[in-house]
Design a protein around this motif. Structure first.
Motif, PDB file in Angstrom:
ATOM      1  N   CYS A 198       0.821  -1.219   0.000  1.00  0.00           N
ATOM      2  CA  CYS A 198       0.000   0.000   0.000  1.00  0.00           C
ATOM      3  C   CYS A 198       0.855   1.270   0.000  1.00  0.00           C
ATOM      4  O   CYS A 198       0.340   2.372   0.220  1.00  0.00           O
ATOM      5  N   ASP A 199       2.165   1.105  -0.240  1.00  0.00           N
ATOM      6  CA  ASP A 199       3.103   2.239  -0.324  1.00  0.00           C
ATOM      7  C   ASP A 199       3.190   3.043   0.966  1.00  0.00           C
ATOM      8  O   ASP A 199       3.501   4.227   0.957  1.00  0.00           O
ATOM      9  N   GLU A 200       2.905   2.405   2.083  1.00  0.00           N
ATOM     10  CA  GLU A 200       3.018   3.049   3.407  1.00  0.00           C
ATOM     11  C   GLU A 200       4.355   2.627   4.019  1.00  0.00           C
ATOM     12  O   GLU A 200       4.410   1.925   5.036  1.00  0.00           O
ATOM     13  N   LEU A 201       5.448   3.094   3.425  1.00  0.00           N
ATOM     14  CA  LEU A 201       6.768   2.584   3.817  1.00  0.00           C
ATOM     15  C   LEU A 201       7.247   3.131   5.155  1.00  0.00           C
ATOM     16  O   LEU A 201       8.088   2.507   5.805  1.00  0.00           O
ATOM     17  N   ILE A 202       6.740   4.271   5.570  1.00  0.00           N
ATOM     18  CA  ILE A 202       7.098   4.780   6.912  1.00  0.00           C
ATOM     19  C   ILE A 202       6.558   3.829   7.969  1.00  0.00           C
ATOM     20  O   ILE A 202       7.258   3.466   8.922  1.00  0.00           O
ATOM     21  N   GLU A 203       5.290   3.412   7.791  1.00  0.00           N
ATOM     22  CA  GLU A 203       4.686   2.455   8.731  1.00  0.00           C
ATOM     23  C   GLU A 203       5.398   1.105   8.652  1.00  0.00           C
ATOM     24  O   GLU A 203       5.631   0.456   9.679  1.00  0.00           O
ATOM     25  N   ALA A 204       5.750   0.705   7.443  1.00  0.00           N
ATOM     26  CA  ALA A 204       6.458  -0.572   7.266  1.00  0.00           C
ATOM     27  C   ALA A 204       7.795  -0.542   7.989  1.00  0.00           C
ATOM     28  O   ALA A 204       8.179  -1.519   8.650  1.00  0.00           O
ATOM     29  N   HIS A 205       8.502   0.572   7.870  1.00  0.00           N
ATOM     30  CA  HIS A 205       9.811   0.674   8.516  1.00  0.00           C
ATOM     31  C   HIS A 205       9.670   0.659  10.038  1.00  0.00           C
ATOM     32  O   HIS A 205      10.520   0.101  10.749  1.00  0.00           O
ATOM     33  N   LYS A 206       8.600   1.256  10.556  1.00  0.00           N
ATOM     34  CA  LYS A 206       8.345   1.233  12.007  1.00  0.00           C
ATOM     35  C   LYS A 206       8.182  -0.207  12.494  1.00  0.00           C
ATOM     36  O   LYS A 206       8.754  -0.605  13.511  1.00  0.00           O
ATOM     37  N   GLY A 235       9.227  -3.457  -0.968  1.00  0.00           N
ATOM     38  CA  GLY A 235       8.418  -2.248  -0.876  1.00  0.00           C
ATOM     39  C   GLY A 235       9.147  -1.034  -1.413  1.00  0.00           C
ATOM     40  O   GLY A 235       8.601  -0.256  -2.201  1.00  0.00           O
ATOM     41  N   TYR A 236      10.395  -0.862  -1.003  1.00  0.00           N
ATOM     42  CA  TYR A 236      11.202   0.267  -1.498  1.00  0.00           C
ATOM     43  C   TYR A 236      11.462   0.138  -3.002  1.00  0.00           C
ATOM     44  O   TYR A 236      11.403   1.126  -3.734  1.00  0.00           O
ATOM     45  N   ALA A 237      11.761  -1.076  -3.441  1.00  0.00           N
ATOM     46  CA  ALA A 237      12.056  -1.294  -4.863  1.00  0.00           C
ATOM     47  C   ALA A 237      10.834  -1.005  -5.723  1.00  0.00           C
ATOM     48  O   ALA A 237      10.951  -0.423  -6.809  1.00  0.00           O
ATOM     49  N   ARG A 238       9.649  -1.387  -5.226  1.00  0.00           N
ATOM     50  CA  ARG A 238       8.433  -1.156  -6.000  1.00  0.00           C
ATOM     51  C   ARG A 238       8.173   0.337  -6.195  1.00  0.00           C
ATOM     52  O   ARG A 238       7.624   0.759  -7.218  1.00  0.00           O
ATOM     53  N   GLY A 247      10.562   2.498  -6.410  1.00  0.00           N
ATOM     54  CA  GLY A 247      11.715   3.077  -7.093  1.00  0.00           C
ATOM     55  C   GLY A 247      12.719   3.733  -6.170  1.00  0.00           C
ATOM     56  O   GLY A 247      13.620   4.440  -6.629  1.00  0.00           O
ATOM     57  N   GLN A 248      12.605   3.511  -4.866  1.00  0.00           N
ATOM     58  CA  GLN A 248      13.542   4.091  -3.905  1.00  0.00           C
ATOM     59  C   GLN A 248      14.727   3.124  -3.729  1.00  0.00           C
ATOM     60  O   GLN A 248      14.895   2.480  -2.694  1.00  0.00           O
ATOM     61  N   MET A 249      15.547   3.077  -4.774  1.00  0.00           N
ATOM     62  CA  MET A 249      16.566   2.047  -4.848  1.00  0.00           C
ATOM     63  C   MET A 249      17.751   2.282  -3.902  1.00  0.00           C
ATOM     64  O   MET A 249      18.433   1.334  -3.515  1.00  0.00           O
ATOM     65  N   LYS A 250      18.006   3.529  -3.524  1.00  0.00           N
ATOM     66  CA  LYS A 250      19.096   3.787  -2.568  1.00  0.00           C
ATOM     67  C   LYS A 250      18.767   3.177  -1.210  1.00  0.00           C
ATOM     68  O   LYS A 250      19.610   2.538  -0.577  1.00  0.00           O
ATOM     69  N   LYS A 251      17.527   3.368  -0.763  1.00  0.00           N
ATOM     70  CA  LYS A 251      17.098   2.789   0.517  1.00  0.00           C
ATOM     71  C   LYS A 251      17.046   1.268   0.425  1.00  0.00           C
ATOM     72  O   LYS A 251      17.429   0.564   1.374  1.00  0.00           O
ATOM     73  N   ALA A 252      16.564   0.786  -0.721  1.00  0.00           N
ATOM     74  CA  ALA A 252      16.522  -0.666  -0.924  1.00  0.00           C
ATOM     75  C   ALA A 252      17.931  -1.248  -0.880  1.00  0.00           C
ATOM     76  O   ALA A 252      18.167  -2.297  -0.275  1.00  0.00           O
ATOM     77  N   ARG A 253      18.875  -0.541  -1.499  1.00  0.00           N
ATOM     78  CA  ARG A 253      20.260  -1.031  -1.543  1.00  0.00           C
ATOM     79  C   ARG A 253      20.889  -1.033  -0.155  1.00  0.00           C
ATOM     80  O   ARG A 253      21.639  -1.966   0.198  1.00  0.00           O
ATOM     81  N   MET A 254      20.595   0.005   0.647  1.00  0.00           N
ATOM     82  CA  MET A 254      21.142   0.053   2.009  1.00  0.00           C
ATOM     83  C   MET A 254      20.682  -1.152   2.824  1.00  0.00           C
ATOM     84  O   MET A 254      21.477  -1.777   3.527  1.00  0.00           O
ATOM     85  N   LEU A 255      19.388  -1.473   2.719  1.00  0.00           N
ATOM     86  CA  LEU A 255      18.863  -2.643   3.426  1.00  0.00           C
ATOM     87  C   LEU A 255      19.462  -3.925   2.869  1.00  0.00           C
ATOM     88  O   LEU A 255      19.833  -4.837   3.618  1.00  0.00           O
ATOM     89  N   PHE A 256      19.545  -3.987   1.545  1.00  0.00           N
ATOM     90  CA  PHE A 256      20.082  -5.171   0.871  1.00  0.00           C
ATOM     91  C   PHE A 256      21.508  -5.467   1.345  1.00  0.00           C
ATOM     92  O   PHE A 256      21.866  -6.618   1.610  1.00  0.00           O
TER      93      PHE A 256
END
Length: 541
Positions: free
Chosen positions: A165-173, A192-195, A197-206
């Motif tokens: 649902c693109d609620e990534l702030i809630e997901a991160h919490k 969620g981040y990749a979907r 297009g927030q690939m920098k955040k996705a890469r940090m987690l990855f």
């Protein structure tokens, strides 16, 4: 004492039915077992009805499951869980939510039925299926309200909900509050981040992941492909193989569009061989992706061969091939393929007609193109989209029917875009039609005021008509606006690595070596030319 004996005998009877229900494979067998359960007066057994609903869940027989559920007078939480689970697993998300609401206020129950740790993950999954974050947050609140300790299944369901649902702030919490983050949690958040297009955040987690699975790598590949970072997608795909993880169907389908966009034919061909070796060419979705890759790499013959070898073709297969043939100058074959598609009674879709109309445009079959355009609604109930109008305008413009093309644009049910007006302007240049060119340019000045190409086209039309003052005016206008053309770019693939060169870009570390080599080639060319000239002079003498 008698009550105790009766209770024991019921338990024994229930236990006898358990292995029979576990081996049950279809609804016919289930109904026979249900008859025996009724015979022994066990129709109100929550335990047995739960087992029967599980059988229905596996077979997708939800109508019978609902009947079983409704005939129980006092359902317990386990029965509710089974029914909610069945609805969710069979994508009946609205029914699952409604049943959960019913559970909380069921008048049939002897006492209040509260959800347990097995109830809420499926209710949350249904919220995700409905893409309803507000409802999901209410269920999240219920987790706290009913004092249910969060466990990994519920936490991962919440992560999946907020991610979808693109609620990534809630997901991160949720992710940060997890005490035990399993691989599913990491993959959910990265996806969620990749979907988005927030690939920098996705890469940090990855990069922080304790260990990575094929799902983790595929999320990164598809994320890069989705935002157009095709070179990065190929790079991640190579890294995945270097650490010993073999591609699966989803990762292959994710990386092939990147190969297609970059023209990375070597890698695409390697993927084709890998799929053949691992028996993946039986999958239609993989063949479709390979066909599209070959078409975009300019290898229409390889695409045709693969299409002919396919075990099972869907509408995507036919539409991709028709469009590919049309774009590669094989319009007659594209039209023939459409007729073959109709002969085999494969229903076309809107993409099919984009390729078909394009084929008609390339062959000059404007009359047939109009017929196919009209047949979309009449015969196939497919609504015309802006892409179809764009093809029709191009078709009529190429045929020199500019007045008819302009009428089509003016009667469109949607607002024509810059591509349609640009197509008409280009056709006006071919046929030196200044009157319609000016009309097209008026609209393009609003839609694309900074596009130099439109001004150049109109200037050329003025020149063809001997309007030199207007040519001069257009050139002054281009200079006054300080317009710049989009720099040209080219790609080359060497050793499975794609390099992009943009005009005016001097940031490449190996640029000096390239210039040195170009000078060397130019020197050799000059010497070769001198030798040819000398030989020509000797022959002349």
């Amino acid at each position: 004492m008698a009550a105790r004996i009766g209770a024991l005998s019921i338990k024994e009877l229930e236990d006898r039915f358990v292995p029979i229900l576990q081996s049950c494979e279809n609804l016919i067998e289930l109904k026979k077992i249900h008859t025996q359960i009724l015979k022994y007066l066990l129709s109100q057994s929550n335990f047995l009805v739960t087992k029967m609903i599980d059988v229905c869940n596996s077979g997708g027989d939800l109508a019978y499951a609902s009947l079983l559920f409704k005939q129980v007078k006092e359902p317990n939480v386990f029965l509710y869980n089974a029914m909610i689970r069945a609805y969710t697993n069979n994508h009946l998300y609205g029914l699952a939510i409604n049943l959960y609401k019913q559970m909380l206020r069921d008048p049939r129950a002897g006492s209040l039925i509260l959800p347990d740790k097995f109830t809420l993950p499926f209710v949350i999954k249904s919220c995700a299926g409905l893409l309803c974050p507000s409802l999901g947050k209410q269920i999240h609140a219920h987790v706290c309200k009913f004092g249910l300790k969060l466990h990994s299944i519920t936490e991962n369901a919440l992560l999946d909900l907020y991610g979808k649902c693109d609620e990534l702030i809630e997901a991160h919490k949720v992710f940060e509050e997890m005490t035990d983050r399993d691989i599913v949690a990491w993959n959910n958040l990265i996806s969620g981040y990749a979907r988005l297009g927030q690939m920098k955040k996705a890469r940090m987690l990855f990069d922080k992941m304790p260990y990575k699975t094929i799902v983790s790598w595929t999320a990164m590949i598809s994320g890069h492909t989705h935002i157009g970072s095709y070179a990065e997608a190929l790079d991640v795909f190579r890294q995945m193989q270097m650490v010993g993880i073999e591609p699966d169907e989803i990762s292959i389908v994710s990386v092939l569009p990147a190969c297609a966009q970059l023209g990375s034919l070597e890698l695409g061909e390697w993927i084709h061989m890998y799929c053949d070796k691992n028996h993946l060419l039986r999958r239609t979705v993989i063949c479709n992706a390979l066909i599209e890759m070959y078409i975009k790499c300019g290898c229409i013959n390889q695409a045709s061969q693969l299409f002919d070898q396919m075990v099972e073709r869907d509408v995507v297969s036919w539409s991709t091939m028709i469009g590919g043939l049309a774009n590669h100058g094989k319009a007659h074959k594209a039209i023939h393929l459409f007729h073959e598609m109709q002969r085999l009674k494969v229903p076309p879709n809107d993409i099919t007609f984009v390729g078909l109309l394009s084929a008609c445009a390339h062959t000059g079959f404007w009359n047939e193109g109009l017929m196919y355009f009209d047949s979309m609604k009449r015969d196939h109930h497919i609504e015309h989209k802006i892409e179809h109008y764009g093809c029709l305008v191009d078709l009529l413009g190429r045929a020199g029917r500019l007045d008819q093309a302009l009428n089509i644009i003016e009667e469109m049910p949607m607002k024509p875009d810059a591509k349609i007006w640009g197509s008409l302007l280009s056709s006006c240049r071919t046929y030196s039609n200044l009157e319609i060119a000016v009309i097209a340019m008026e609209h393009l000045l609003v839609l694309e005021p900074e596009d130099t190409g439109n001004y150049v086209l109109l200037s050329n039309i003025y020149a063809k008509n001997g309007r030199w003052e207007d040519v001069s005016r257009m050139r002054k206008l281009i200079r006054s606006k300080s317009m710049k053309k989009t720099p040209g770019c080219s790609l080359i693939e060497v050793n499975n690595e794609v390099q992009e060169f943009v005009s005016g870009d001097d940031t490449k570390p190996f640029l000096k070596d390239i210039f040195w080599l170009l000078e060397l080639l130019a020197l050799h060319q000059d010497r070769a030319k001198d030798v040819i000239d000398i030989m020509y002079e000797d022959t002349g003498e």
